[in-house]
Write an enzyme that holds these catalytic residues in place. Structure first.
Site, PDB file in Angstrom:
ATOM      1  N   HIS A 235      10.818   2.408  10.220  1.00 32.91           N
ATOM      2  CA  HIS A 235       9.775   3.354   9.834  1.00 32.91           C
ATOM      3  C   HIS A 235       8.819   2.705   8.830  1.00 32.91           C
ATOM      4  O   HIS A 235       7.591   2.730   9.013  1.00 32.91           O
ATOM      5  CB  HIS A 235      10.416   4.602   9.217  1.00 32.91           C
ATOM      6  CG  HIS A 235       9.447   5.591   8.643  1.00 32.91           C
ATOM      7  ND1 HIS A 235       9.148   6.781   9.257  1.00 32.91           N
ATOM      8  CD2 HIS A 235       8.716   5.578   7.494  1.00 32.91           C
ATOM      9  CE1 HIS A 235       8.272   7.461   8.525  1.00 32.91           C
ATOM     10  NE2 HIS A 235       8.000   6.738   7.434  1.00 32.91           N
ATOM     11  N   GLU A 236       9.375   2.130   7.774  1.00 35.21           N
ATOM     12  CA  GLU A 236       8.529   1.586   6.718  1.00 35.21           C
ATOM     13  C   GLU A 236       7.758   0.352   7.175  1.00 35.21           C
ATOM     14  O   GLU A 236       6.575   0.185   6.853  1.00 35.21           O
ATOM     15  CB  GLU A 236       9.380   1.269   5.479  1.00 35.21           C
ATOM     16  CG  GLU A 236      10.091   2.474   4.877  1.00 35.21           C
ATOM     17  CD  GLU A 236       9.144   3.594   4.447  1.00 35.21           C
ATOM     18  OE1 GLU A 236       7.930   3.349   4.316  1.00 35.21           O
ATOM     19  OE2 GLU A 236       9.616   4.716   4.254  1.00 35.21           O
TER      20      GLU A 236
ATOM     21  N   HIS B 267       4.758   1.203   9.094  1.00 39.59           N
ATOM     22  CA  HIS B 267       3.594   1.516   8.256  1.00 39.59           C
ATOM     23  C   HIS B 267       2.753   0.259   8.033  1.00 39.59           C
ATOM     24  O   HIS B 267       1.518   0.311   8.012  1.00 39.59           O
ATOM     25  CB  HIS B 267       4.037   2.075   6.901  1.00 39.59           C
ATOM     26  CG  HIS B 267       4.371   3.535   6.916  1.00 39.59           C
ATOM     27  ND1 HIS B 267       3.508   4.487   7.396  1.00 39.59           N
ATOM     28  CD2 HIS B 267       5.474   4.202   6.479  1.00 39.59           C
ATOM     29  CE1 HIS B 267       4.065   5.693   7.269  1.00 39.59           C
ATOM     30  NE2 HIS B 267       5.257   5.546   6.724  1.00 39.59           N
TER      31      HIS B 267
ATOM     32  N   TYR C 207      -4.053   7.927   5.193  1.00 37.71           N
ATOM     33  CA  TYR C 207      -2.812   8.611   4.881  1.00 37.71           C
ATOM     34  C   TYR C 207      -3.059  10.000   4.286  1.00 37.71           C
ATOM     35  O   TYR C 207      -2.672  10.305   3.166  1.00 37.71           O
ATOM     36  CB  TYR C 207      -1.970   7.759   3.938  1.00 37.71           C
ATOM     37  CG  TYR C 207      -0.511   8.124   3.960  1.00 37.71           C
ATOM     38  CD1 TYR C 207       0.269   7.914   5.093  1.00 37.71           C
ATOM     39  CD2 TYR C 207       0.093   8.686   2.843  1.00 37.71           C
ATOM     40  CE1 TYR C 207       1.600   8.251   5.117  1.00 37.71           C
ATOM     41  CE2 TYR C 207       1.430   9.030   2.859  1.00 37.71           C
ATOM     42  CZ  TYR C 207       2.169   8.813   3.997  1.00 37.71           C
ATOM     43  OH  TYR C 207       3.497   9.156   4.017  1.00 37.71           O
TER      44      TYR C 207
ATOM     45  N   GLU D 257       2.647   8.919   9.804  1.00 35.55           N
ATOM     46  CA  GLU D 257       4.086   9.172   9.645  1.00 35.55           C
ATOM     47  C   GLU D 257       4.792   9.274  10.995  1.00 35.55           C
ATOM     48  O   GLU D 257       5.885   8.735  11.188  1.00 35.55           O
ATOM     49  CB  GLU D 257       4.298  10.472   8.855  1.00 35.55           C
ATOM     50  CG  GLU D 257       4.189  10.309   7.359  1.00 35.55           C
ATOM     51  CD  GLU D 257       5.275   9.406   6.803  1.00 35.55           C
ATOM     52  OE1 GLU D 257       6.455   9.552   7.193  1.00 35.55           O
ATOM     53  OE2 GLU D 257       4.939   8.530   5.988  1.00 35.55           O
TER      54      GLU D 257
ATOM     55  N   ASP E 155       1.253  17.080  -0.534  1.00 36.24           N
ATOM     56  CA  ASP E 155       1.777  16.004   0.319  1.00 36.24           C
ATOM     57  C   ASP E 155       0.666  15.407   1.185  1.00 36.24           C
ATOM     58  O   ASP E 155       0.807  15.231   2.399  1.00 36.24           O
ATOM     59  CB  ASP E 155       2.918  16.537   1.198  1.00 36.24           C
ATOM     60  CG  ASP E 155       3.619  15.436   1.989  1.00 36.24           C
ATOM     61  OD1 ASP E 155       3.653  14.292   1.513  1.00 36.24           O
ATOM     62  OD2 ASP E 155       4.120  15.729   3.087  1.00 36.24           O
TER      63      ASP E 155
ATOM     64  N   HIS F 225       4.045  14.790   5.872  1.00 33.77           N
ATOM     65  CA  HIS F 225       5.450  14.771   6.252  1.00 33.77           C
ATOM     66  C   HIS F 225       5.903  16.076   6.908  1.00 33.77           C
ATOM     67  O   HIS F 225       7.012  16.152   7.427  1.00 33.77           O
ATOM     68  CB  HIS F 225       6.333  14.493   5.031  1.00 33.77           C
ATOM     69  CG  HIS F 225       6.171  13.103   4.486  1.00 33.77           C
ATOM     70  ND1 HIS F 225       5.400  12.826   3.398  1.00 33.77           N
ATOM     71  CD2 HIS F 225       6.687  11.928   4.918  1.00 33.77           C
ATOM     72  CE1 HIS F 225       5.440  11.515   3.159  1.00 33.77           C
ATOM     73  NE2 HIS F 225       6.210  10.956   4.069  1.00 33.77           N
TER      74      HIS F 225
END
Length: 544
Positions: A385-386, A389, A400, A409, A464, A469
């Site tokens: 996941h990271e 990014h 973002y 995301e 957020d 998210h």
């Protein structure tokens, strides 16, 4: 990640100068790195220079007006641009091979030499498109090398003497490295000590030397692949290093044992993996529960990273390699930037830190507080996941916030599922370690974790970053429907092409649908089963 409050994104731009190919040599003084200010010289070519080198290391663009179909034509092209590269094509360059790729492009690979002796590391490549137009010239060459030496190049001692001196320089004898390994099924014994040496021209700082380049490879008394450069005139060691990559072992966050690619130096094993075809390395560091980066290298004296305190290090290192391999083997993408950038991870960040993030240049993982999270590097889908990014940052650049942020995301969640094929959950291995069966998010059932799965439930909020998210549940559900219908192998091709070709910084959900459909049309055709499946997936989540 669901608990994240922010994602630090930084656009790392490699700026090349735009110069006319025939004027570049005069335009750029020695020891100057070209920056964007050099654009005043024209737009014929994108030219990259290394500080201290007299010629460019990469020139890209439409570099010729006529076709160059063979090696003779390429040599003529280089002669016509001798002012730029300052080399005698007939004397200084030797053609090693010619390769044609799947797109029909042809690549001519040369090596620079002085009096027939290769200049160490001086590779030079000329690339043409399928029509024969020269589109790129790259490599490191040193036009000053041929004139650096006076007279004929001649070594003062033999290769055998060079080998003997090399062994002495590393303070190991050849006899000490021979293990008397048993013969294999074919009756041949494993050659556990390998010696190689060749005469080269070696550049050290601003000087050139006639040198013996020696490789000494062995596994006892420690794993080694020594490279020793020795002055062929006086026998002095000019440079040496151990280039070995060791396969160590370690215990991960969940108690499983993994094989690791490590690096040995000075009696210590480092979590540094140089086995991948990348310009950089995969390396893992520890912040030692401080809030500073990049931290110290993760090390071990016996190459068995099995201490409890090393478990987060082991998983961060191992899973970074898995993610690298996935992108390279599936899409031929060399690291997150496509150019082999170093993949750096820092674990043990802060104290009881319930987060993991990409900060624009590296990965960072907290240890968790033991209740909300255990060490976040212990989950393959979290690391996937990271690092996705990072890929998104270097491709689509999805902003973002709001829908583009939710897409950002969702893309990361989707590729996390592509890699961790066991289920459609995200973070289940490290989330609430004292409670089994839950996760951060679910692509198949976003509602389980408070996310909408249809535009009818879209959450309008300023918190957020506009609900990145929360509202990612909608494209996540579309991804689940696509994957479950078409399978991972097909879905990942469609998603990767959309990410790297069609999505842009401000893309919203409708744009994502269009991008995925365009990608599917490219790959499988409009009206295909795949095309209809993607359209249906987005229609089902209320995106048209």
């Amino acid at each position: 990640m669901k608990k994240r409050t922010s994602l630090v994104l930084a656009l790392g731009l490699t700026v090349g100068a735009v110069l006319p190919i025939t004027a570049a040599a005069k335009a750029i003084p020695n020891n100057v790195t070209v920056t964007k200010e050099a654009k005043q010289f024209g737009k014929d070519a994108l030219v990259n220079w290394k500080k201290g080198q007299k010629v460019p290391t990469f020139v890209h663009g439409k570099l010729s007006t006529k076709a160059h179909k063979d090696k003779d034509a390429i040599k003529q092209f280089l002669k016509e641009n001798k002012e730029l590269y300052q080399l005698d094509t007939d004397k200084d360059l030797t053609l090693i091979d010619v390769q044609k790729d799947e797109l029909g492009n042809t690549h001519y690979n040369f090596v620079q030499s002085v009096q027939g002796i290769p200049v160490d590391g001086a590779q030079f490549k000329v690339h043409t498109d399928k029509a024969g137009i020269v589109t790129a010239v790259n490599g490191d060459v040193f036009p000053e090398a041929p004139t650096y030496f006076k007279g004929v190049l001649k070594a003062n001692f033999t290769k055998d003497t060079a080998l003997d001196k090399a062994w002495k320089s590393i303070k190991v004898t050849k006899a000490e490295t021979e293990t008397n390994a048993e013969a294999g099924p074919d009756g041949k014994k494993f050659e556990d000590t390998v010696e190689k040496t060749e005469l080269v021209v070696f550049k050290k700082e601003n000087d050139f030397y006639l040198a013996y380049k020696t490789n000494l490879q062995f596994i006892q008394p420690y794993p080694a692949n020594w490279v020793v450069y020795m002055d062929a005139v006086n026998g002095n060691v000019l440079d040496s290093y151990n280039a070995v990559n060791d396969a160590g072992t370690g215990v991960g966050v969940l108690g499983d044992t993994k094989t690791l690619n490590t690096n040995y130096s000075g009696g210590t094993y480092y979590l540094i993996d140089t086995t991948k075809p990348m310009a950089g390395v995969i390396e893992t560091r520890t912040a030692k529960n401080l809030s500073r980066l990049p931290g110290s290298y993760s090390v071990d004296p016996d190459n068995n990273f099995n201490a409890t305190s090393q478990r987060a290090d082991v998983d961060a290192h191992y899973y970074a390699g898995v993610v690298y391999d996935y992108y390279k083997n599936t899409f031929n993408r060399n690291s997150f930037d496509g150019n082999g950038a170093t993949l750096r991870s820092t674990v043990h960040y802060g104290r009881n830190y319930n987060n993991a993030f990409w900060n624009g240049s590296q990965m960072v993982y907290g240890d968790g507080d033991g209740t909300t999270f255990t060490s976040l590097s212990g989950s393959l889908d979290v690391i996937a996941h990271e690092l996705t990014h990072a890929v998104t940052e270097r491709t689509a650049g999805l902003e973002y916030q709001y829908q583009s942020g939710a897409l950002n995301e969702s893309i990361s969640d989707t590729f996390g599922v592509f890699l961790d094929k066991e289920d459609y959950l995200i973070g289940e291995d490290v989330y609430t370690p004292k409670k089994s069966g839950d996760a951060l998010r679910s692509l198949s059932n976003p509602g389980l974790y408070g996310q909408p799965e249809n535009m009818s439930g879209y959450v309008n909020t300023t918190s957020d970053n506009g609900g990145v998210h929360t509202n990612s549940g909608i494209p996540n559900k579309a991804a689940y429907l696509t994957i479950s219908t078409l399978g991972t192998a097909t879905a990942e091709k469609i998603y990767y092409r959309a990410l790297t070709v069609y999505l842009s910084p401000k893309s919203n959900f409708s744009n994502a649908r269009a991008a995925l459909l365009a990608s599917t049309a490219d790959l499988y055709g409009t009206g295909s089963t795949q095309y209809n499946a993607v359209a249906s997936a987005w229609t089902q989540v209320g995106v048209y």
